[in-house]
Design an enzyme around this catalytic site. Structure first.
Site, PDB file in Angstrom:
ATOM      1  N   MET A  90      31.884  10.187  -2.133  1.00 22.40           N
ATOM      2  CA  MET A  90      31.781  11.580  -2.576  1.00 22.40           C
ATOM      3  C   MET A  90      33.061  12.332  -2.244  1.00 22.40           C
ATOM      4  O   MET A  90      33.401  12.515  -1.083  1.00 22.40           O
ATOM      5  CB  MET A  90      30.567  12.248  -1.928  1.00 22.40           C
ATOM      6  N   SER A  96      31.299  12.655  -8.662  1.00 25.98           N
ATOM      7  CA  SER A  96      30.666  11.804  -7.646  1.00 25.98           C
ATOM      8  C   SER A  96      29.316  12.376  -7.218  1.00 25.98           C
ATOM      9  O   SER A  96      28.407  11.637  -6.847  1.00 25.98           O
ATOM     10  CB  SER A  96      31.594  11.622  -6.441  1.00 25.98           C
ATOM     11  N   CYS A 148      45.202   3.718  -3.991  1.00 27.07           N
ATOM     12  CA  CYS A 148      44.065   4.272  -3.244  1.00 27.07           C
ATOM     13  C   CYS A 148      42.764   3.603  -3.691  1.00 27.07           C
ATOM     14  O   CYS A 148      41.937   3.213  -2.871  1.00 27.07           O
ATOM     15  CB  CYS A 148      43.987   5.779  -3.450  1.00 27.07           C
ATOM     16  N   CYS A 179      47.057  13.666  -4.340  1.00 20.64           N
ATOM     17  CA  CYS A 179      46.317  14.435  -3.333  1.00 20.64           C
ATOM     18  C   CYS A 179      47.165  14.820  -2.133  1.00 20.64           C
ATOM     19  O   CYS A 179      47.005  15.898  -1.574  1.00 20.64           O
ATOM     20  CB  CYS A 179      45.068  13.676  -2.893  1.00 20.64           C
TER      21      CYS A 179
END
Length: 362
Positions: free
Chosen positions: A10, A16, A104, A202
């Site tokens: 999540m 998600s 990632c 990110c």
């Protein structure tokens, strides 16, 4: 036999969250997890603007509470620094352009998180990605397909998924459109139902990756010469790491006609510029391949290829080469084929495989 268990990755986003709801609807006992990938010390910026902010954790926790699910935060900061950030910097310093989202997915979501899920007795890891997994009844191999909503398809960044990972991964949103996902979130009162999708890397939320690299490494990337295609000096650049193939903006060169970054020499710290037509190539080589319908490529194959995330798949033929390499020959010249980026091959909606571009050839 007990209820099947699912570990839901999540992010705090709507996708998600809806994935968690859909798995519950399918009868799974769900546990929500947010991965903590880095702290404020990595960013050197206001963390609220990134995808691992406290707001995101609280949004994920809020949805998990609403669904009556246990919720945890897993600290993967060391792994993220080693497998994603360090590789990101190495790649730029070698003159290539990395894709940290792929790394990632590869090393964090579907390796470390998968391992943790199995340790916890879960049957699968669930994410909000838009892609589809099916098993080939003839071969038994797991296959990856593009999403029903092609405008949101994320199969390009999932091409590294192994057979073992595919067997224990679920993408509940793969068959639906984004508008349907938002409607489900609204109907269930999720706090993030109208939250915008995150677009940036990110850990570089302001987009200035050179400043990030200098903060992180303590280095200063030295200026050097801009060269034209004949090797003549035409200006000074601010450090070769700060330029990508095909770039036009921010060069600060007045040459009478538009010029673009055509090549970089990291050892000499030079950036070569030229006209747009100098950026086109018909062939690329790539390594570190992962294949879906078969284990290795043994003969030439007609495919459609994407050499960047937002590209429309282009007709091409892929040829096996020695040492785990493969050569992709496009039917039409392609602009700015960039080492370090992924090339992902399709046949219709089926993902045939993908690899990392090592060079472009005329």
């Amino acid at each position: 036999m007990g209820e099947k268990k699912a570990l839901i990755a999540m992010s705090g986003g709507v996708d998600s969250s809806v994935a968690a709801f859909l798995m519950q609807q399918q009868g799974y006992e769900c546990t929500g997890v947010t991965m903590r990938l880095f702290g404020n010390d990595i960013l050197g910026l206001d963390q609220e603007s990134s995808c691992c902010s406290l707001d995101d954790v609280e949004d994920a926790r809020s949805v998990a509470r609403r669904l009556g699910m246990p919720f945890y935060v897993f600290n993967f900061t060391d792994d993220f620094e080693e497998k994603v950030i360090s590789k990101f910097i190495r790649c730029y310093e070698c003159g290539a352009t990395p894709n940290p989202c792929i790394d990632c997915n590869r090393y964090l979501k579907f390796e470390h998180l998968m391992r943790r899920a199995m340790e916890l007795g879960c049957d699968c890891v669930v994410t909000g990605h838009y892609a589809q997994i099916r098993q080939d009844p003839q071969t038994g191999r797991y296959l990856l397909f593009r999403a029903a909503d092609l405008s949101k398809d994320q199969s390009y960044v999932l091409y590294t998924l192994t057979q073992a990972q595919l067997a224990h991964t679920r993408f509940p949103l793969g068959g639906m459109h984004k508008t349907e996902a938002r409607a489900i979130a609204e109907a269930n009162g999720f706090v993030n139902a109208r939250k915008h999708d995150s677009q940036d890397i990110c850990f570089v939320p302001d987009g200035d990756y050179v400043a990030f690299m200098e903060r992180y490494t303590g280095k200063h990337y030295a200026p050097g010469d801009f060269l034209d295609l004949d090797g003549r000096i035409v200006g000074r650049h601010r450090g070769a790491v700060g330029y990508t193939l095909g770039q036009r903006k921010g060069l600060g060169l007045a040459m009478g006609a538009p010029v673009y970054v055509c090549a970089k020499d990291m050892e000499k710290n030079t950036v070569t510029v030229g006209p747009n037509e100098a950026l086109y190539s018909t062939v690329l080589r790539a390594n570190d391949w992962n294949w879906f319908p078969f284990q290795t490529l043994s003969e030439p194959l007609q495919v459609q290829a994407k050499a960047r995330y937002n590209q429309v798949p282009q007709d091409a033929t892929v040829y096996p080469e020695e040492g785990g390499f493969a050569r992709v020959e496009f039917s039409k010249p392609q602009r700015a084929l960039t080492p370090g980026q992924a090339v992902v091959l399709y046949q219709g909606d089926l993902v045939v495989g993908g690899g990392t571009i090592t060079e472009a050839c005329k």
